[in-house]
Design an enzyme around this catalytic site. Structure first.
Site, PDB file in Angstrom:
ATOM      1  N   HIS A  39      64.653 -25.050  47.210  1.00  0.00           N
ATOM      2  CA  HIS A  39      66.048 -25.263  47.592  1.00  0.00           C
ATOM      3  C   HIS A  39      67.313 -25.184  46.294  1.00  0.00           C
ATOM      4  CE1 HIS A  39      63.441 -28.076  50.338  1.00  0.00           C
ATOM      5  NE2 HIS A  39      65.151 -28.037  51.232  1.00  0.00           N
ATOM      6  N   HIS A 274      71.662 -24.156  51.260  1.00  0.00           N
ATOM      7  CA  HIS A 274      70.401 -25.664  50.724  1.00  0.00           C
ATOM      8  C   HIS A 274      69.002 -25.537  51.291  1.00  0.00           C
ATOM      9  CE1 HIS A 274      68.759 -29.407  51.920  1.00  0.00           C
ATOM     10  NE2 HIS A 274      68.365 -29.229  52.342  1.00  0.00           N
ATOM     11  N   GLU A 423      63.669 -54.865  52.246  1.00  0.00           N
ATOM     12  CA  GLU A 423      62.817 -54.591  52.534  1.00  0.00           C
ATOM     13  C   GLU A 423      62.398 -53.403  51.825  1.00  0.00           C
ATOM     14  OE1 GLU A 423      63.664 -55.812  55.761  1.00  0.00           O
ATOM     15  OE2 GLU A 423      62.669 -58.597  56.015  1.00  0.00           O
ATOM     16  N   HIS A 485      57.784 -61.294  66.025  1.00  0.00           N
ATOM     17  CA  HIS A 485      57.246 -60.735  64.753  1.00  0.00           C
ATOM     18  C   HIS A 485      55.413 -61.615  64.646  1.00  0.00           C
ATOM     19  CE1 HIS A 485      61.067 -62.190  63.876  1.00  0.00           C
ATOM     20  NE2 HIS A 485      61.027 -62.917  63.279  1.00  0.00           N
TER      21      HIS A 485
HETATM   22  C1  LIG Z   1      64.052 -39.988  54.185  1.00  0.00           C
HETATM   23  C2  LIG Z   1      64.506 -38.633  54.580  1.00  0.00           C
HETATM   24  N1  LIG Z   1      65.747 -37.548  55.449  1.00  0.00           N
HETATM   25  C3  LIG Z   1      65.403 -36.803  55.528  1.00  0.00           C
HETATM   26  C4  LIG Z   1      65.394 -35.390  54.656  1.00  0.00           C
HETATM   27  C5  LIG Z   1      64.420 -33.518  54.482  1.00  0.00           C
HETATM   28  N2  LIG Z   1      66.595 -33.413  53.810  1.00  0.00           N
HETATM   29  C6  LIG Z   1      66.205 -33.419  53.016  1.00  0.00           C
HETATM   30  S1  LIG Z   1      67.600 -32.780  52.206  1.00  0.00           S
HETATM   31  C7  LIG Z   1      68.769 -33.210  53.975  1.00  0.00           C
HETATM   32  C8  LIG Z   1      69.983 -33.438  53.504  1.00  0.00           C
HETATM   33  C9  LIG Z   1      70.114 -32.377  52.449  1.00  0.00           C
HETATM   34  O1  LIG Z   1      71.880 -32.885  52.077  1.00  0.00           O
HETATM   35  P1  LIG Z   1      71.754 -33.570  50.657  1.00  0.00           P
HETATM   36  O2  LIG Z   1      71.142 -34.776  50.628  1.00  0.00           O
HETATM   37  O3  LIG Z   1      74.026 -33.089  50.843  1.00  0.00           O
HETATM   38  O4  LIG Z   1      71.519 -32.441  49.669  1.00  0.00           O
HETATM   39  P2  LIG Z   1      72.221 -30.600  49.159  1.00  0.00           P
HETATM   40  O5  LIG Z   1      72.274 -30.112  50.784  1.00  0.00           O
HETATM   41  O6  LIG Z   1      73.707 -31.243  48.454  1.00  0.00           O
HETATM   42  O7  LIG Z   1      71.080 -29.937  49.059  1.00  0.00           O
HETATM   43  C10 LIG Z   1      67.337 -33.568  54.135  1.00  0.00           C
HETATM   44  C11 LIG Z   1      68.129 -34.221  55.552  1.00  0.00           C
HETATM   45  C12 LIG Z   1      64.604 -36.336  53.105  1.00  0.00           C
HETATM   46  N3  LIG Z   1      63.653 -35.537  52.502  1.00  0.00           N
HETATM   47  N4  LIG Z   1      64.484 -37.989  53.634  1.00  0.00           N
END
Ligand SMILES: Cc1ncc(C[n+]2csc(CCOP(=O)(O)OP(=O)(O)O)c2C)c(N)n1
Length: 688
Positions: A39, A274, A423, A485
């Site tokens: 990334h 990204h 939790e 539960h």
């Molecule tokens: C709990 C979780 N769900 C999904 C992902 C997959 N994932 C990695 S980065 C991202 C989103 C990217 O957007 P952002 O957080 O704004 O990061 P940026 O694009 O700025 O690098 C996702 C959905 C993850 N790492 N963790």
């Protein structure tokens, strides 16, 4: 809004700042490009604010990454780890450039997401979004709790900040509200969160999904919030950080308008920056556009390196200053100083278990959750580092330490935590507390609600954190509340997490022994799975094997008269052990001689040597398993005619085909295992 401020001082970064920031950017770009995976966007956009923090504020010593009073920095947006690795390298941590060149490759110290313990300077494993933010809350809790315990007037030996860098994804995840609400409520004013507000997630613009006013949301949680309009305005970020540190009584969120893929002519401000390498041509254009040499890659200008490496001397003098403060503290408070060292080293005091109860048959029936509560009461005064609570189920989970006070804004010395009905955050906060060191954190809820906290439990196991879970209402035996539960598959689910020790004790005395295991386990979490309903107490005079047997995971609780030649073995866990004991007696009247094996922990039993396991479960003796939970998992006890090629540990960061090969997913291994099974069967047939 009084708690919000916008900072946009019109100061351009100096040429040196810019050189340093671009060094970070292009190291990250080159790492991702070389691996052709990763990334680049977040590092390119956030390099300037990370630089402002690391260059102007962060207290750390690259030569001693574990120095207890360092500031903590958690990259919650773990996918942007190329930025963190670049920072660690240039500031002088033990992370050679070679490692940056091996980003995401087999055996490197630069895995695809930050992994605690693998890379010096990485404070927490992050990647599942939102977890790192809640880890930061846990670290900030640990800081104030230890400060309350150890600091004395004129002697502040615990005095550091926790910084977290979050992305949109971190703040979209529900856990950010759980943790944010808790941090605001607790007035954790040494928690400072930098938010890379770049308006982009994987599927495109945040306009698609994320349009609430994040600043107002955190202000409503009780946070101090600021906005910096231009991430490249290093002085504005530094000023916001300073404001945040000066603000007392509230955690801080600094939203910085960053630009994903900053500088990339075709990818900046788009989702294309990204999660994939920019591509050779785009890397060239980006470098050219920003006046950076296209070749060699991994270029670090001498001037920039020299500037970054001042962190070593800065860190050394900060630590030396702390050491002299600590020396004065040792002289003034030798006992406390020794205690501080002890808890940081995770050493137990000699007499920690002196008050642990031994229960008698006459004490029963007693639910194991009640026995656990009595253990916590006994441990409280002797183990001042145990600190925890429950997700609003304290009266049911019996997790209160009598007389230890509530942990709350007016009383950070309190050790009874109230996590609220949160939790997921509770699990991640416990992880943060354990990562900080100095505490043994525990948290409780009903067993069925572990489904809400599985992500942090998985990370606790991955990071080998000594976190203790107190889970009650452990089976259908909990009764009236019904199927919503009543846990069924949760035991199997927890047992399947590599490194998680699950203990489901059969009675009050096994519960004491289980707590001993939990307190003694310095690396890795332990889940205690306890009953709501009363159970008979297995008197130690009749069952003397309990204290030594429980730590082994499984042991013979009651044998057949023939000793090592039972006709059948009844294996049971938790409340079902009593049923097994009854069954054994009834079978004896029917001339069937049975052995009862109590197996509070299949994980611990599986880790015993073959000869011990063979003694408890001799080959060829039929087994009857009795457990009020899913049967899958017990199949591993069915016999020698099965082989499994599986993944029973965590994975590793490297290209997929390489990982598959290392884990035995090859034609050669398939043939080898097949032959092994056939050979065993042939051997059996020829003996018959
Ligand atoms: C709990 C979780 N769900 C999904 C992902 C997959 N994932 C990695 S980065 C991202 C989103 C990217 O957007 P952002 O957080 O704004 O990061 P940026 O694009 O700025 O690098 C996702 C959905 C993850 N790492 N963790």
């Amino acid at each position: 809004m009084s708690s919000s401020a916008t900072i946009s001082a019109p100061i351009a970064p100096t040429a040196l700042d810019e050189l340093c920031i671009n060094t970070l950017r292009f190291l990250a770009v080159d790492m991702v490009q070389k691996a052709n995976s990763g990334h680049p966007g977040l590092p390119m956009g956030s390099a300037s604010m990370a630089y402002a923090l690391w260059d102007r504020s962060l207290k750390f010593n690259p030569r001693d990454p574990d120095w207890p009073d360092r500031d903590r920095f958690v990259l919650s947006a773990g996918h942007g780890c190329a930025l963190l690795y670049a920072l660690l390298h240039v500031t002088g941590f033990d992370l050679p450039l070679e490692e940056l060149k091996r980003f995401r490759q087999w055996g490197s110290r630069t895995p695809g997401h930050p992994e605690y313990g693998k890379t010096p300077g990485v404070e927490a494993t992050t990647g599942p979004l939102g977890q790192g933010l809640a880890n930061g809350v846990g670290m900030a809790i640990a800081e104030v709790a230890l400060g309350a315990r150890f600091n004395r007037p004129g002697h502040r030996i615990v005095d550091h900040y926790t910084y977290v860098l979050v992305s949109d994804g971190d703040l979209e995840e529900g856990i950010s509200s759980e943790a944010g609400s808790d941090a605001g409520h607790l007035h954790l004013d040494k928690l400072i969160v930098l938010y890379a507000d770049n308006h982009i997630t994987i599927e495109g613009s945040t306009e698609l999904t994320f349009t609430e006013d994040r600043m107002a949301r955190f202000a409503a949680f009780g946070w101090h919030v600021q906005r910096v309009e231009q991430s490249n305005d290093v002085d504005a970020v530094a000023l916001a950080l300073q404001n945040a540190r000066e603000k007392s009584g509230r955690p801080s969120l600094i939203a910085v308008r960053t630009h994903i893929g900053f500088g990339s002519p075709h990818k900046q401000d788009t989702a294309a920056a990204h999660g994939e390498a920019l591509g050779v041509e785009e890397v060239r254009l980006t470098k050219e556009g920003m006046g950076w040499p296209v070749e060699p890659s991994f270029h670090i200008p001498e001037e920039a390196l020299e500037h970054f490496r001042r962190a070593v001397a800065r860190g050394d003098s900060a630590q030396t200053e702390w050491a002299s403060r600590f020396k004065a503290y040792v002289q003034q408070y030798p006992g406390l100083a020794e205690e501080f060292q002890r808890v940081i080293d995770r050493r137990l005091p000699n007499d920690w278990d002196a008050d642990l109860p031994a229960f008698r048959a006459a004490d029963g029936p007693m639910a194991t959750r009640v026995a656990s509560g009595k253990v916590i009461e006994a441990l409280g005064p002797r183990l001042p580092e145990i600190m925890g609570g429950s997700a609003d189920l304290g009266p049911s989970t019996h997790t209160n330490i009598d007389g230890a006070g509530n942990f709350e804004p007016e009383n950070w010395a309190g050790r009874n935590m109230h996590f609220g009905i949160r939790e997921n955050a509770m699990g991640a906060i416990l992880n943060g507390m354990a990562l900080h060191r100095g505490l043994i954190p525990y948290g409780g809820t009903f067993f069925v609600f572990t489904d809400y906290m599985r992500p942090p439990m998985r990370l606790a196991a991955m990071d080998a954190l000594p976190v203790i879970y107190v889970f009650t209402h452990d089976s259908i035996g909990m009764g009236e509340d019904g199927p919503t539960h009543q846990p069924v598959e949760q035991l199997l689910g927890l047992r399947s997490i590599p490194g998680m020790v699950v203990l489901r004790p059969a009675d009050a005395n096994e519960t004491v022994a289980a707590w001993r295991v939990a307190i003694g386990r310095k690396k890795g979490p332990v889940a205690l799975v306890l009953t709501r309903q009363g159970l008979p107490v297995l008197d130690l005079s009749s069952y003397p094997g309990i204290p030594a047997g429980v730590p082994l995971g499984g042991y013979t609780l009651a044998d057949s008269p023939e000793g090592d030649r039972p006709e059948i073995i009844l294996i049971a866990t938790g409340s079902e052990v009593h049923l097994a004991l009854e069954g054994r007696e009834r079978l004896a009247t029917e001339n069937v001689q049975a052995r009862v094996v109590s197996m509070p922990s299949t994980n611990l039993f599986a880790s015993q040597p073959d000869d011990y396991r063979g003694k408890i479960l001799p080959t060829g003796v039929p087994l009857l398993v009795i457990e009020a939970g899913a049967s899958l998992g017990w199949k591993s006890y069915v016999g020698a005619q099965i082989a499994v090629i599986s993944v029973d540990t965590f994975g590793a960061s490297a290209p997929g085909s390489v990982v598959m090969q290392h884990y035995g997913f090859t034609v050669e291994n398939v043939c080898k295992q097949a032959h092994a099974v056939l050979d065993r069967l042939k051997e059996k047939a020829s003996c018959a």
